[in-house]
Design an enzyme around this catalytic site. Sequence first.
Site, PDB file in Angstrom:
ATOM      1  N   SER A   1      41.974  38.733  48.857  1.00 34.48           N
ATOM      2  CA  SER A   1      42.457  37.395  48.850  1.00 34.48           C
ATOM      3  C   SER A   1      41.647  36.214  49.270  1.00 34.48           C
ATOM      4  O   SER A   1      40.881  36.770  48.501  1.00 34.48           O
ATOM      5  CB  SER A   1      43.621  37.308  49.657  1.00 34.48           C
ATOM      6  OG  SER A   1      44.596  36.820  48.977  1.00 34.48           O
TER       7      SER A   1
ATOM      8  N   GLU B   1      48.288  43.813  39.523  1.00 35.73           N
ATOM      9  CA  GLU B   1      48.124  42.323  40.580  1.00 35.73           C
ATOM     10  C   GLU B   1      47.451  41.015  39.605  1.00 35.73           C
ATOM     11  O   GLU B   1      47.249  41.392  38.129  1.00 35.73           O
ATOM     12  CB  GLU B   1      48.170  42.375  41.611  1.00 35.73           C
ATOM     13  CG  GLU B   1      46.131  42.697  42.203  1.00 35.73           C
ATOM     14  CD  GLU B   1      45.585  42.874  43.748  1.00 35.73           C
ATOM     15  OE1 GLU B   1      46.222  41.196  44.022  1.00 35.73           O
ATOM     16  OE2 GLU B   1      45.486  43.862  44.226  1.00 35.73           O
TER      17      GLU B   1
ATOM     18  N   HIS C   1      49.707  43.355  45.989  1.00 32.54           N
ATOM     19  CA  HIS C   1      48.865  43.008  46.633  1.00 32.54           C
ATOM     20  C   HIS C   1      48.370  43.583  48.350  1.00 32.54           C
ATOM     21  O   HIS C   1      48.869  43.556  48.881  1.00 32.54           O
ATOM     22  CB  HIS C   1      49.546  41.274  46.535  1.00 32.54           C
ATOM     23  CG  HIS C   1      48.206  40.640  47.246  1.00 32.54           C
ATOM     24  ND1 HIS C   1      46.069  40.238  46.078  1.00 32.54           N
ATOM     25  CD2 HIS C   1      47.916  39.264  47.898  1.00 32.54           C
ATOM     26  CE1 HIS C   1      45.901  39.293  46.929  1.00 32.54           C
ATOM     27  NE2 HIS C   1      46.332  38.964  47.636  1.00 32.54           N
TER      28      HIS C   1
END
Length: 333
Positions: free
Chosen positions: A171, A265, A295
Amino acid sequence: MSGAIEFEDYAEYRGGPSWQARWVARAMRWTARPGLDIVASIARPWNIGLPSVLDYLAAVIPVPRGTRRNIVRLDGHRAEWVSAATAPLPAAGGKAILYFHGGGFLAGGYRSHRRLVAQISAAAKVPVFNVAYRQLPRHTVGDSIADAIDAYQYLLEHGFDPAGIVVAGDSAGGLLAFSVAPMARRRGLPLPAGTVGLSPLLNLDYTALLGHANDRTDSLLSAHSVRTIIEVGMARLGPIDPSWSPVNGELTGLPPALIQVSSTEVLRANAVLMAERLIGAGVPVRLQIWPGQVHVFQAGADILPEGRAAIAGIADFVRGLIDRDSAATEKVS
C-alpha cells in the site's frame, strides 16, 4: 503487425478467489469499508493522526514460532530486524529484504506488519528489515521517502551487498519501496536487486481513481478514502510534490519489479499504470493480478490460500534475484 506490448503480454492472472477469499471480501465490504468511509468523512487536520495508535495495539499479534527480532534505532525513527526460524540472522555480507509497511502514511508500523514480514522471511529464508518511518500528520511524504532511502543506506553502511537486497512494501509502503532505487541513483548509491509492491499506492494524483470501475468493487478502500488522506493529511502540510509519485519518476535502468494487486481493488489503476511505464522504460516487471482479493490480501495468509501463494511468489522472486549474483560468483570461481 505492430510491435506494441499488449496488457495480456505482461499481466499474470492468478488463481482464485477461493471460498475463504469470497467470505473475507464480503465481510470487509459490509464492515471495514463503510467504517473507513465514515472515518474519511469526519477526518479533519486535528484528528487525522488518531489511527497512529493502532500500531501499538497491534503489538499483541503473535509471530510464528521461532521468529527472532531486534529493534534498531535510526535517525528520527526505528526499524526492526525480523528473522524467521528458517532464515539466518542479519549479518554483513548476507541477504536482506527491506520492507515498508502500509497504512496510508497515517497508521501502521513495525508492530502491525510484524507477522506478515515474518511470513515473508520464512518463505524467502531471508531476514527482513521492517522500517517504521515518519508519517502524517506531523511529517510529509517527503520525510517518509527520506527515511526509506536512509534505511537502505543504513544496510549498505553495515555491509549488506546491494545485489542481495530486495526492497518491498504494501500500500503506502509500496510507494516508498518504489522510491528507493531512484533515490539511491540520485545519491550515487548502488541500486538494490529488485522491488516488490503489494497493492502499492504509486500515484498521489487520485483523479484516476474517481469514477474508476473498481471504486465500486473494492472491499476495503474507496477513492473517497484515498482522496481524504491526500487532501486532509498531505496537502495541508504544503503542495504535494509530483516527484513523490513513483509513476512520475525516471524509470530507465531500475531493477526488476514484482507487483501484486487484486483485480477488484481501486489501486489496481496505480499498479497497471506503473507496470506500463516500467515496461516503456525497459524495466523487467511482473504484474500479478489476483481475482477477487481484498487490499493487501497477503496479510491474511493464515486463512487465505491466495495469500500464502502470493507470499510464495514473492519468495521465488526474491530468491531468483539475490541468488543470481551468488550463482554468477560461483561460476567464475
